[in-house]
Design a protein around this motif. Structure first.
Motif, PDB file in Angstrom:
ATOM      1  N   GLU A 131       0.803  -1.111   0.044  1.00  9.62           N
ATOM      2  CA  GLU A 131      -0.009  -0.050   0.032  1.00  9.62           C
ATOM      3  C   GLU A 131       0.671   1.418   0.136  1.00  9.62           C
ATOM      4  OE1 GLU A 131      -3.264   2.511  -0.191  1.00  9.62           O
ATOM      5  OE2 GLU A 131      -3.085   0.085  -0.236  1.00  9.62           O
ATOM      6  N   GLU A 132       2.233   1.272   0.565  1.00  9.52           N
ATOM      7  CA  GLU A 132       3.052   2.238   0.846  1.00  9.52           C
ATOM      8  C   GLU A 132       3.452   2.718  -0.677  1.00  9.52           C
ATOM      9  OE1 GLU A 132       3.277  -0.481   2.525  1.00  9.52           O
ATOM     10  OE2 GLU A 132       3.645  -0.039   4.553  1.00  9.52           O
ATOM     11  N   LEU A 133       3.384   2.027  -1.513  1.00  8.04           N
ATOM     12  CA  LEU A 133       3.808   2.124  -3.050  1.00  8.04           C
ATOM     13  C   LEU A 133       2.856   2.496  -3.945  1.00  8.04           C
ATOM     14  CD1 LEU A 133       6.914  -0.335  -2.802  1.00  8.04           C
ATOM     15  CD2 LEU A 133       6.970   2.165  -2.294  1.00  8.04           C
ATOM     16  N   ALA A 134       1.528   2.517  -3.492  1.00  6.12           N
ATOM     17  CA  ALA A 134       0.452   2.466  -4.412  1.00  6.12           C
ATOM     18  C   ALA A 134       0.441   3.718  -5.507  1.00  6.12           C
ATOM     19  CB  ALA A 134      -0.998   2.580  -3.456  1.00  6.12           C
ATOM     20  N   ASP A 135       0.938   4.859  -4.899  1.00 10.29           N
ATOM     21  CA  ASP A 135       1.081   6.091  -5.836  1.00 10.29           C
ATOM     22  C   ASP A 135       2.175   6.123  -6.533  1.00 10.29           C
ATOM     23  OD1 ASP A 135      -1.417   6.937  -4.916  1.00 10.29           O
ATOM     24  OD2 ASP A 135      -0.757   7.779  -3.372  1.00 10.29           O
ATOM     25  N   MET A 136       3.015   5.175  -6.619  1.00  9.01           N
ATOM     26  CA  MET A 136       4.364   5.313  -7.556  1.00  9.01           C
ATOM     27  C   MET A 136       3.968   5.450  -8.817  1.00  9.01           C
ATOM     28  SD  MET A 136       7.100   2.686  -6.299  1.00  9.01           S
ATOM     29  CE  MET A 136       8.829   3.395  -7.158  1.00  9.01           C
ATOM     30  N   VAL A 137       4.658   6.567  -9.340  1.00  6.59           N
ATOM     31  CA  VAL A 137       4.551   7.015 -10.752  1.00  6.59           C
ATOM     32  C   VAL A 137       4.739   5.772 -11.763  1.00  6.59           C
ATOM     33  CG1 VAL A 137       5.230   8.541 -12.738  1.00  6.59           C
ATOM     34  CG2 VAL A 137       4.985   9.430 -10.434  1.00  6.59           C
ATOM     35  N   VAL A 138       5.377   5.114 -11.301  1.00  5.33           N
ATOM     36  CA  VAL A 138       5.995   3.947 -12.383  1.00  5.33           C
ATOM     37  C   VAL A 138       4.789   2.755 -12.634  1.00  5.33           C
ATOM     38  CG1 VAL A 138       7.236   2.480 -10.899  1.00  5.33           C
ATOM     39  CG2 VAL A 138       8.111   2.485 -13.383  1.00  5.33           C
ATOM     40  N   LEU A 139       4.147   3.044 -11.269  1.00  4.92           N
ATOM     41  CA  LEU A 139       2.973   1.949 -11.295  1.00  4.92           C
ATOM     42  C   LEU A 139       1.831   2.013 -11.877  1.00  4.92           C
ATOM     43  CD1 LEU A 139       3.737   0.300  -7.739  1.00  4.92           C
ATOM     44  CD2 LEU A 139       4.476  -0.378  -9.846  1.00  4.92           C
ATOM     45  N   ARG A 140       1.639   3.656 -12.452  1.00  3.84           N
ATOM     46  CA  ARG A 140       0.376   4.169 -13.091  1.00  3.84           C
ATOM     47  C   ARG A 140      -0.003   3.471 -14.183  1.00  3.84           C
ATOM     48  NH1 ARG A 140       1.443  10.398 -11.700  1.00  3.84           N
ATOM     49  NH2 ARG A 140       1.443  10.345  -9.237  1.00  3.84           N
ATOM     50  N   ARG A 141      -1.231   3.251 -14.297  1.00  2.00           N
ATOM     51  CA  ARG A 141      -1.747   2.555 -15.307  1.00  2.00           C
ATOM     52  C   ARG A 141      -1.445   3.395 -16.686  1.00  2.00           C
ATOM     53  NH1 ARG A 141      -6.363   0.033 -17.212  1.00  2.00           N
ATOM     54  NH2 ARG A 141      -7.571   1.096 -18.837  1.00  2.00           N
ATOM     55  N   GLY A 142      -0.692   2.751 -17.844  1.00  2.00           N
ATOM     56  CA  GLY A 142      -0.291   3.461 -19.041  1.00  2.00           C
ATOM     57  C   GLY A 142       0.993   3.846 -18.907  1.00  2.00           C
ATOM     58  N   ASN A 143       1.570   4.059 -17.726  1.00  2.00           N
ATOM     59  CA  ASN A 143       2.796   4.652 -17.771  1.00  2.00           C
ATOM     60  C   ASN A 143       3.855   4.119 -18.653  1.00  2.00           C
ATOM     61  OD1 ASN A 143       5.095   6.217 -16.469  1.00  2.00           O
ATOM     62  ND2 ASN A 143       5.845   4.105 -16.067  1.00  2.00           N
ATOM     63  N   ARG A 144       4.448   4.983 -19.386  1.00  2.00           N
ATOM     64  CA  ARG A 144       5.844   4.341 -20.233  1.00  2.00           C
ATOM     65  C   ARG A 144       6.888   5.420 -20.153  1.00  2.00           C
ATOM     66  NH1 ARG A 144       3.706   4.398 -26.317  1.00  2.00           N
ATOM     67  NH2 ARG A 144       4.055   6.788 -25.776  1.00  2.00           N
ATOM     68  N   SER A 146      10.270   6.447 -19.092  1.00  2.00           N
ATOM     69  CA  SER A 146      11.485   5.793 -18.821  1.00  2.00           C
ATOM     70  C   SER A 146      12.120   6.245 -17.676  1.00  2.00           C
ATOM     71  CB  SER A 146      12.414   5.357 -19.980  1.00  2.00           C
ATOM     72  OG  SER A 146      12.887   6.578 -20.219  1.00  2.00           O
ATOM     73  N   ILE A 147      12.007   7.434 -17.045  1.00  2.00           N
ATOM     74  CA  ILE A 147      12.448   8.037 -15.976  1.00  2.00           C
ATOM     75  C   ILE A 147      11.177   8.587 -15.234  1.00  2.00           C
ATOM     76  CG2 ILE A 147      13.991   9.825 -14.954  1.00  2.00           C
ATOM     77  CD1 ILE A 147      15.708   9.572 -17.465  1.00  2.00           C
ATOM     78  N   THR A 148      11.228   8.309 -13.995  1.00  2.00           N
ATOM     79  CA  THR A 148      10.047   8.771 -13.091  1.00  2.00           C
ATOM     80  C   THR A 148      10.260   9.229 -11.533  1.00  2.00           C
ATOM     81  OG1 THR A 148       9.354   6.652 -12.524  1.00  2.00           O
ATOM     82  CG2 THR A 148       8.402   7.444 -14.437  1.00  2.00           C
ATOM     83  N   PRO A 149       9.986  10.357 -11.150  1.00  2.00           N
ATOM     84  CA  PRO A 149      10.252  10.736  -9.741  1.00  2.00           C
ATOM     85  C   PRO A 149       9.846   9.691  -8.910  1.00  2.00           C
ATOM     86  CG  PRO A 149       8.687  12.080 -10.800  1.00  2.00           C
ATOM     87  CD  PRO A 149       9.082  10.998 -11.611  1.00  2.00           C
ATOM     88  N   VAL A 150      10.782   9.463  -7.771  1.00  2.00           N
ATOM     89  CA  VAL A 150      10.325   8.438  -6.546  1.00  2.00           C
ATOM     90  C   VAL A 150      10.281   9.516  -5.223  1.00  2.00           C
ATOM     91  CG1 VAL A 150      11.103   6.640  -5.188  1.00  2.00           C
ATOM     92  CG2 VAL A 150      11.431   6.637  -7.714  1.00  2.00           C
ATOM     93  N   THR A 151       9.291   9.433  -4.418  1.00  2.00           N
ATOM     94  CA  THR A 151       9.048  10.161  -3.208  1.00  2.00           C
ATOM     95  C   THR A 151      10.189   9.679  -2.264  1.00  2.00           C
ATOM     96  OG1 THR A 151       7.435   9.103  -2.298  1.00  2.00           O
ATOM     97  CG2 THR A 151       6.837  10.679  -3.864  1.00  2.00           C
ATOM     98  N   PRO A 152      10.621  10.692  -1.321  1.00  2.00           N
ATOM     99  CA  PRO A 152      11.564  10.295  -0.148  1.00  2.00           C
ATOM    100  C   PRO A 152      10.679   8.953   0.614  1.00  2.00           C
ATOM    101  CG  PRO A 152      11.255  12.608  -0.160  1.00  2.00           C
ATOM    102  CD  PRO A 152      10.205  12.100  -1.540  1.00  2.00           C
ATOM    103  N   ALA A 153       9.479   9.005   0.853  1.00  2.00           N
ATOM    104  CA  ALA A 153       8.885   7.960   1.620  1.00  2.00           C
ATOM    105  C   ALA A 153       8.954   6.535   0.724  1.00  2.00           C
ATOM    106  CB  ALA A 153       7.315   8.156   1.924  1.00  2.00           C
ATOM    107  N   GLU A 154       8.733   6.591  -0.664  1.00  2.00           N
ATOM    108  CA  GLU A 154       8.838   5.556  -1.576  1.00  2.00           C
ATOM    109  C   GLU A 154      10.384   5.111  -1.556  1.00  2.00           C
ATOM    110  OE1 GLU A 154       5.208   6.893  -4.499  1.00  2.00           O
ATOM    111  OE2 GLU A 154       7.378   7.234  -5.096  1.00  2.00           O
ATOM    112  N   TRP A 155      11.183   5.645  -1.500  1.00  2.00           N
ATOM    113  CA  TRP A 155      12.734   5.486  -1.593  1.00  2.00           C
ATOM    114  C   TRP A 155      12.833   4.818  -0.332  1.00  2.00           C
ATOM    115  CZ3 TRP A 155      16.739   5.577  -4.781  1.00  2.00           C
ATOM    116  CH2 TRP A 155      18.399   5.451  -4.134  1.00  2.00           C
ATOM    117  N   ARG A 156      12.631   5.392   0.849  1.00  2.00           N
ATOM    118  CA  ARG A 156      12.913   4.868   2.205  1.00  2.00           C
ATOM    119  C   ARG A 156      12.278   3.487   2.410  1.00  2.00           C
ATOM    120  NH1 ARG A 156      10.028   8.198   5.343  1.00  2.00           N
ATOM    121  NH2 ARG A 156      11.009  10.051   4.251  1.00  2.00           N
ATOM    122  N   PHE A 157      10.874   3.220   1.769  1.00  2.00           N
ATOM    123  CA  PHE A 157      10.314   2.036   2.000  1.00  2.00           C
ATOM    124  C   PHE A 157      11.205   1.108   1.183  1.00  2.00           C
ATOM    125  CE2 PHE A 157       7.126  -1.139   1.057  1.00  2.00           C
ATOM    126  CZ  PHE A 157       6.753  -1.547   2.214  1.00  2.00           C
TER     127      PHE A 157
END
Length: 164
Positions: A131-144, A146-157
């Motif tokens: 659940e902590e990673l549910a909003d990761m840009v790379v996981l968004r539907r249709g995302n293509r 090749s470089i996406t931002p990662v939040t500090p919380a996602e990185w830490r997790f």
DNA sequence: GCCAACGTTGGC
DNA sequence: GCCAACGTTGGC
């Protein structure tokens, strides 16, 4: 507009990114062997803009294997250069040649990325399971991208919970 | 190999 | 500036 001396010397907070690479071209092992790699071949403006305008030396990178039997995060890296023109855009023999780009006004910029560690593969299914990673840009539907931002919380997790 | 999703191209 | 056609990405 003048800036304070502090503003000139203070490092901005470290930011984090996920960068996709096809392991047939460059895998985490390739990066481990070579130490650093120029991130050649990006031909998408949004991804280019991240490298050209937003990345800073020392930013954290999740190294992601894509278009392969086991897609997922395969290790860690960090941004290790300022942006500079992608040399492959000027090489007619390269798959990434861009005849419309001019030496005096390069269209495609890249950064170098330095190896920072290999991890057990974290698959897409693994990432989606948290659940902590549910909003990761790379996981968004249709995302293509090749470089996406990662939040500090996602990185830490990911680095402290999934990589140990 | 399929196909959803998205970016780019180019005619108008 | 619209938008249809086309090409690419990338998981499955």
């Amino acid at each position: 507009m003048s800036r304070s001396p502090q503003a000139d010397t203070a490092a901005r907070a470290r930011q984090y990114w996920l960068m996709k690479s096809e392991p047939d071209e460059a895998s985490i092992d390739t990066l481990a062997e070579r130490g650093t790699l120029p991130w050649t071949g990006v031909r998408n403006y949004q991804a280019r803009n991240f490298m050209r305008d937003a990345m800073r030396i020392g930013d954290g990178v999740l190294f992601y294997h894509s278009s392969c039997p086991q897609p997922g995060i395969a290790g860690l890296a960090e941004v290790s250069s300022q942006p500079y023109p992608d040399p492959t855009q000027f090489d007619p023999k390269s798959d990434y040649y861009d005849a419309a780009s001019r030496q005096d006004e390069p269209r495609w910029m890249l950064v170098d990325v330095r190896f920072a560690g290999k991890s057990p593969l974290i698959s897409l299914a693994d990432l989606r399971a948290h659940e902590e990673l549910a909003d990761m840009v790379v996981l968004r539907r249709g995302n293509r991208l090749s470089i996406t931002p990662v939040t500090p919380a996602e990185w830490r997790f990911i680095t402290t919970r999934l990589m140990r």
